[in-house]
Motif scaffolding. Structure first.
Motif, PDB file in Angstrom:
ATOM      1  N   ARG A   1      42.036 -25.544 -24.799  1.00 36.47           N
ATOM      2  CA  ARG A   1      42.707 -24.860 -23.687  1.00 36.47           C
ATOM      3  C   ARG A   1      43.059 -23.422 -24.021  1.00 36.47           C
ATOM      4  N   TYR A   2      43.251 -23.125 -25.319  1.00 37.54           N
ATOM      5  CA  TYR A   2      43.833 -21.830 -25.651  1.00 37.54           C
ATOM      6  C   TYR A   2      42.965 -20.916 -26.512  1.00 37.54           C
ATOM      7  N   VAL A   3      42.059 -21.459 -27.307  1.00 33.91           N
ATOM      8  CA  VAL A   3      41.335 -20.597 -28.236  1.00 33.91           C
ATOM      9  C   VAL A   3      39.871 -20.472 -27.840  1.00 33.91           C
ATOM     10  N   GLU A   4      39.231 -19.447 -28.392  1.00 32.75           N
ATOM     11  CA  GLU A   4      37.824 -19.175 -28.090  1.00 32.75           C
ATOM     12  C   GLU A   4      36.925 -20.242 -28.731  1.00 32.75           C
ATOM     13  N   LEU A   5      35.923 -20.684 -27.968  1.00 38.81           N
ATOM     14  CA  LEU A   5      34.965 -21.666 -28.457  1.00 38.81           C
ATOM     15  C   LEU A   5      33.606 -21.006 -28.646  1.00 38.81           C
ATOM     16  N   ASP A   6      32.814 -21.546 -29.562  1.00 35.43           N
ATOM     17  CA  ASP A   6      31.473 -20.999 -29.747  1.00 35.43           C
ATOM     18  C   ASP A   6      30.503 -21.671 -28.783  1.00 35.43           C
ATOM     19  N   GLU A   7      29.218 -21.326 -28.895  1.00 31.83           N
ATOM     20  CA  GLU A   7      28.223 -21.833 -27.952  1.00 31.83           C
ATOM     21  C   GLU A   7      28.028 -23.344 -28.058  1.00 31.83           C
ATOM     22  N   GLN A   8      28.484 -23.952 -29.158  1.00 31.07           N
ATOM     23  CA  GLN A   8      28.378 -25.398 -29.331  1.00 31.07           C
ATOM     24  C   GLN A   8      29.643 -26.135 -28.901  1.00 31.07           C
ATOM     25  N   GLY A   9      30.591 -25.391 -28.334  1.00 28.21           N
ATOM     26  CA  GLY A   9      31.832 -25.995 -27.877  1.00 28.21           C
ATOM     27  C   GLY A   9      32.844 -26.241 -28.976  1.00 28.21           C
ATOM     28  N   ARG A  10      32.611 -25.647 -30.166  1.00 27.52           N
ATOM     29  CA  ARG A  10      33.538 -25.794 -31.276  1.00 27.52           C
ATOM     30  C   ARG A  10      34.510 -24.625 -31.291  1.00 27.52           C
ATOM     31  N   ILE A  11      35.623 -24.776 -32.011  1.00 25.19           N
ATOM     32  CA  ILE A  11      36.541 -23.653 -32.208  1.00 25.19           C
ATOM     33  C   ILE A  11      35.788 -22.558 -32.951  1.00 25.19           C
ATOM     34  N   ALA A  12      35.786 -21.376 -32.396  1.00 23.82           N
ATOM     35  CA  ALA A  12      34.988 -20.293 -32.966  1.00 23.82           C
ATOM     36  C   ALA A  12      35.507 -19.849 -34.337  1.00 23.82           C
ATOM     37  N   ASP A  13      36.811 -19.864 -34.520  1.00 27.13           N
ATOM     38  CA  ASP A  13      37.421 -19.448 -35.789  1.00 27.13           C
ATOM     39  C   ASP A  13      37.222 -20.565 -36.814  1.00 27.13           C
ATOM     40  N   ALA A  14      36.360 -20.341 -37.798  1.00 24.16           N
ATOM     41  CA  ALA A  14      36.028 -21.388 -38.771  1.00 24.16           C
ATOM     42  C   ALA A  14      37.237 -21.798 -39.604  1.00 24.16           C
ATOM     43  N   ASP A  15      38.090 -20.836 -39.936  1.00 21.68           N
ATOM     44  CA  ASP A  15      39.271 -21.162 -40.738  1.00 21.68           C
ATOM     45  C   ASP A  15      40.222 -22.058 -39.952  1.00 21.68           C
ATOM     46  N   LEU A  16      40.466 -21.728 -38.681  1.00 26.56           N
ATOM     47  CA  LEU A  16      41.331 -22.549 -37.849  1.00 26.56           C
ATOM     48  C   LEU A  16      40.723 -23.935 -37.673  1.00 26.56           C
TER      49      LEU A  16
END
Length: 402
Positions: free
Chosen positions: A273-288
């Protein structure tokens, strides 16, 4: 006691519980959390009806004996009931109280039959609010240094002194107070546990406003307050043992449970709901993404350990070593979860009040702030680690090796 000795008996009990819940649980209460009994918000409407029905059945305290207002269930049957309640989104409207989780079990351990008949049924019905007078301004982690005194006046006890960080004292009817009854004895050996009526002129509770906006803690002042002679719980000058046993019950109740009527939203759903997702629908920030995954793994391990502790508790009156570890892990998991949630919410995680924030966002932020107290309440995080090191791992005292 309702025993379930095999899977067939357990399933028969589950069927009975499902039928009763279907007939008695108000649909309007589905998914609604139970208010803390000392919050000052008494239930009304369907919430009150549900509380009354559970009290009449004795299932608010399912494992207590029926003669004291309980359900008379075995631990396994009670677990089955809890799972059936969670399945339909029902919470226990009586459980979240100090009387149920701490005072009642300790009265069962140490009380006379007359004390049990007097104090336990009102707790089981959710009619009486209890608080606990332990910490003092000069006796926190070193609780045995407490100075609140109870003088033997022949036909009653006279209590004078100050307590602090007393949860819900401003709403409480009764207090379990640790007092010094023999000033000449060694500090651990001159303490008694006395049950005291809070509704009398000699008792004053002053709420302490907390950073999260609530005032669940209080200072309490006893000025020649009275307690009946038979309100002494356990032996005279044996309060240190009684008080420690109560803390064991407290830590067992604070471990959290994988079966709950209202689980918070999964962290991965909050993230979407709140953070950016990548093209695969995963959280874009790898550390998070890594930290969130690690948190979910810890939560799963915690839930499995709770299940193991429940299994170990069958037929065992004393809390297992797992309970001590769960108190520490539940603190870490809850606080880390709150930190991650607020971080993922970004600017929406700054909400304190106002139309610019949703109710869930405001509750989350206030809960994050209020949750700072759980690493202190019920024994500090550091003290709990010392207990694990000394009593479970048998490590040497750091002070003696330095």
């Amino acid at each position: 006691m309702t025993e379930v000795n095999d899977d067939a008996e357990l399933e028969a009990f589950r069927a009975e519980a499902r039928a009763w819940l279907e007939a008695n649980f108000p649909p309007s209460q589905k998914g609604r959390p139970t208010e803390l009994q000392y919050s000052g918000s008494p239930p009304q409407g369907d919430a009150l009806l549900w509380k009354q029905r559970m009290a009449e059945k004795g299932w608010g305290v399912p494992t207590w004996p029926k003669e004291y207002g309980g359900g008379g269930l075995s631990a396994r049957a009670a677990r089955g009931l809890q799972e059936e309640m969670a399945r339909i989104g029902a919470s226990n409207p009586i459980y979240i109280s100090l009387g149920v989780t701490m005072v009642g079990p300790t009265v069962l351990d140490y009380g006379t039959h007359e004390q049990k008949l007097r104090h336990l049924p009102p707790i089981a019905r959710g009619e009486i609010v209890w608080c606990l007078g332990y910490s003092e301004p000069g006796a926190g982690s070193d609780l045995a240094s407490l100075q609140t005194r109870a003088l033997d006046k022949g036909d009653h006890w006279e209590i004078s002194g100050q307590k602090v960080w007393t949860s819900g004292a401003n709403h409480a009817d009764w207090c379990g107070v640790l007092v010094r009854t023999d000033p000449a004895a060694r500090k651990h050996e001159g303490i008694s546990f006395i049950m005291t009526d809070m509704r009398q002129p000699g008792v004053e509770a002053r709420p302490i406003e907390m950073i999260g906006g609530a005032s669940s803690f209080c200072e309490v002042f006893f000025s020649e307050a009275r307690a009946a002679k038979d309100d002494l719980l356990g032996p005279l000058n044996g309060g240190w043992t009684v008080g420690k046993r109560l803390l064991q019950h407290e830590r067992a109740s604070q471990t959290g449970d994988p079966v709950s009527a209202r689980q918070p939203d999964p962290l991965q759903d909050v993230a979407k709901r709140y953070v950016e997702l990548d093209e695969q629908g995963r959280i874009a920030d790898a550390d998070l993404r890594t930290r969130l995954t690690r948190q979910l793994m810890h939560e799963k391990a915690h839930a499995l350990t709770i299940a193991r502790a429940h299994a170990e508790s069958r037929g065992n009156a004393s809390p297992s070593n797992a309970v001590s570890m769960l108190k520490a892990s539940s603190t870490l998991i809850a606080q880390t979860r709150a930190e991650l949630t607020v971080e993922m919410m970004g600017s929406s995680g700054l909400g304190w009040a106002g139309d610019g924030f949703s109710r869930d966002e405001i509750v989350t932020v206030r809960g994050w702030l209020g949750g700072k107290a759980i690493s202190i309440a019920g024994g500090s995080y550091e003290v709990q680690h010392n207990i694990i090191a000394k009593r479970i791992l048998n490590l040497p005292d750091a002070a003696s090796t330095s």
